[in-house]
Write a protein that holds these residues in place. Structure first.
Motif, mmCIF file in Angstrom:
data_model
loop_
_atom_site.group_PDB
_atom_site.id
_atom_site.type_symbol
_atom_site.label_atom_id
_atom_site.label_comp_id
_atom_site.label_asym_id
_atom_site.label_seq_id
_atom_site.Cartn_x
_atom_site.Cartn_y
_atom_site.Cartn_z
ATOM 1 N N GLN A 154 -0.407 31.646 6.392
ATOM 2 C CA GLN A 154 0.394 31.623 7.624
ATOM 3 C C GLN A 154 1.690 30.885 7.366
ATOM 4 N N GLU A 188 8.868 30.918 9.982
ATOM 5 C CA GLU A 188 8.808 32.059 10.893
ATOM 6 C C GLU A 188 10.075 32.164 11.731
ATOM 7 N N SER A 216 3.482 26.910 3.743
ATOM 8 C CA SER A 216 2.591 27.822 4.474
ATOM 9 C C SER A 216 1.146 27.375 4.262
#
Lengths: 282, 162
Positions: free
Chosen positions: B92, B98, B88
């Motif tokens: 994020q 994700e 990450s």
């Protein structure tokens, strides 16, 4: 699982590595480590010293000039990625795709596979069929061993304990057709049986046939009866079926809990038929 | 009394792990996965089968996915290592992380770090893979609860956004 304790040397030349091997009978070579390290974790191998070859530049690289010379430390991934190799010897790429898995292919080496002579390795049979030879260096200097003379028993080659496999030489294919067909063990991915075929044609007639079997015998070996049945013949479906039916003749077949010797014999004949057919371009 | 066992000399190794240079003394027999988990405290990389079959221990070594249970820490000296903790950026999640979240690519999560590291390396080489290519890329990673349907969907989800 930790392996037993050992001393570690990172050699920077073949001579240095040979020197350690000749001075210390407990020393073993570390190439990609994907056969040796699992064996060490299970205490099937307990070397007192490991000599890592990964920093020796002369053991790396692929040269294709009609034939090919492949450095012993070339990984399966590098064999898979080489367009030059794939165009001269298509079977090298098709085989690389069926060895282990992507992470294993990033580490395992061709030299390691041949020096280890695992009875279920893939490239042992493929290099036999390609009539390859290996170049080795030991305390008595360099020599070349034909693949035909390299594999002598289960996990045993004709190399001396202080010899290091440095490169693999493959003669020009001269337009030969080639194929490798494998029945992989569903859990391990190793060859239950693999059959490699290299065929040369002269006009409509087969002028040379090399067929090698892995997975079924103590070490990779030629299927000479089937080879002889092809040479001098025009290759059609009937001729191929007749030759393939002889592919397990004369081989001392192993059986285990997954596949009996009879079943392996059947797989040899079935895979030989498919591989000969593909190599013949039919 | 047994004779004293003399352990082989320790070796100093240095490698960049998730962008940070880490230097430590290790026994030669220390596996890369134990170095990462026990000496560096990065326990996101898992030990599953410990026999190079299951892929729970996959990390990147100089950009390539490798099984860290079958590599010695000394072999990684000088290398650049990326583990799941380094994926990450600025809080994020990586698109593959994700994707596993969005498409329910996990149940127990044990295989997930290895699945994700294998997928990230694979998508770098093949950004627009077919379903068949994804399944082949996962040959060396085993999942024992979801099966592979949602894992494949997670990777497709990420491929669409990379």
């Amino acid at each position: 699982m930790y392996p037993n304790a050992f001393e570690y040397h990172r050699a920077t030349s073949v001579e240095e590595a040979v020197g350690i091997l000749s001075a210390d009978p407990e020393a073993k070579i570390l190439a990609g480590g994907h056969s040796l390290i699992p064996a060490m974790k299970l205490r099937l191998a307990m070397p007192g010293t490991l000599v890592d070859l990964s920093q020796i530049d002369s053991l790396k690289g692929i040269t294709v000039d009609g034939g090919a010379t492949i450095g012993a430390m070339t990984t399966y991934r590098q064999l898979l990625d080489s367009d030059e190799l794939a165009s001269a010897f298509p079977v090298i790429r098709t085989t690389a795709k069926v060895v282990g898995d992507p992470a294993v292919r990033n580490r395992g080496t061709l030299g390691g596979a041949l020096a280890h002579s695992d009875p279920a390795a893939d490239y042992t049979a493929v290099m036999l069929a390609l009539d390859a030879s290996v170049n080795v260096t030991g305390s008595n200097g360099q020599r070349t061993i034909a693949a035909d003379d390299l594999f002598v028993d289960l996990f045993t080659t004709s190399m001396e304990p202080d010899e290091i496999l440095t490169s693999i030489s493959i003669p020009a294919a001269d337009g030969a057709g080639m194929a490798y067909h494998k029945h992989a063990h569903p859990a391990s991915g190793y060859a239950v049986v693999g059959v490699a075929v290299v065929l040369k044609m002269d006009g409509g007639t087969c002028s040379s046939a090399r067929i090698a079997v892995t997975g079924a015998t103590s070490y990779a070996m030629r299927a000479t009866a089937a080879e002889q049945a092809l040479v001098g013949k025009a290759l059609d479906a009937d001729g191929i079926a007749a030759a393939a039916a002889m592919a397990s003749d004369g081989l001392d077949l192993n059986g285990d809990v997954y596949a009996s010797a009879d079943y392996r014999g059947n797989l040899i004949r079935v895979l030989a038929k498919r591989a000969i057919t593909e190599a013949a371009g039919l | 009394m047994a004779d004293t066992v003399v352990a082989p000399a320790k070796i100093t190794v240095s490698m960049t792990v998730n962008g940070k240079l880490r230097t430590a003394e290790v026994e030669p027999r220390t596996l890369l996965v134990h170095f990462i988990r026990e000496q560096l405290g990065l326990t996101g990389t898992h030990v599953g089968c410990d026999t190079s079959s299951c892929g729970a221990c996959v990390v990147h070594l100089d950009g390539d996915g490798v099984k860290s249970c079958t590599i010695l820490a000394v072999q990684a000296d000088g290398a650049e290592i990326l583990t799941i903790e380094g994926l990450s950026k600025d809080g994020q999640l990586h698109p593959v992380q994700e994707g596993f979240w969005e498409m329910h690519g996990l149940q127990c999560g044990y295989c997930t770090p290895g699945m994700i590291m294998t997928s990230v390396a694979f998508l770098k080489e093949n950004p627009k893979p077919s379903e068949d290519e994804i399944r082949h890329a996962l040959e060396g990673n085993l999942c024992r609860c979801t099966g592979y349907q949602n894992i494949v969907k997670s990777i497709q989800w990420a491929a669409d956004r990379l």
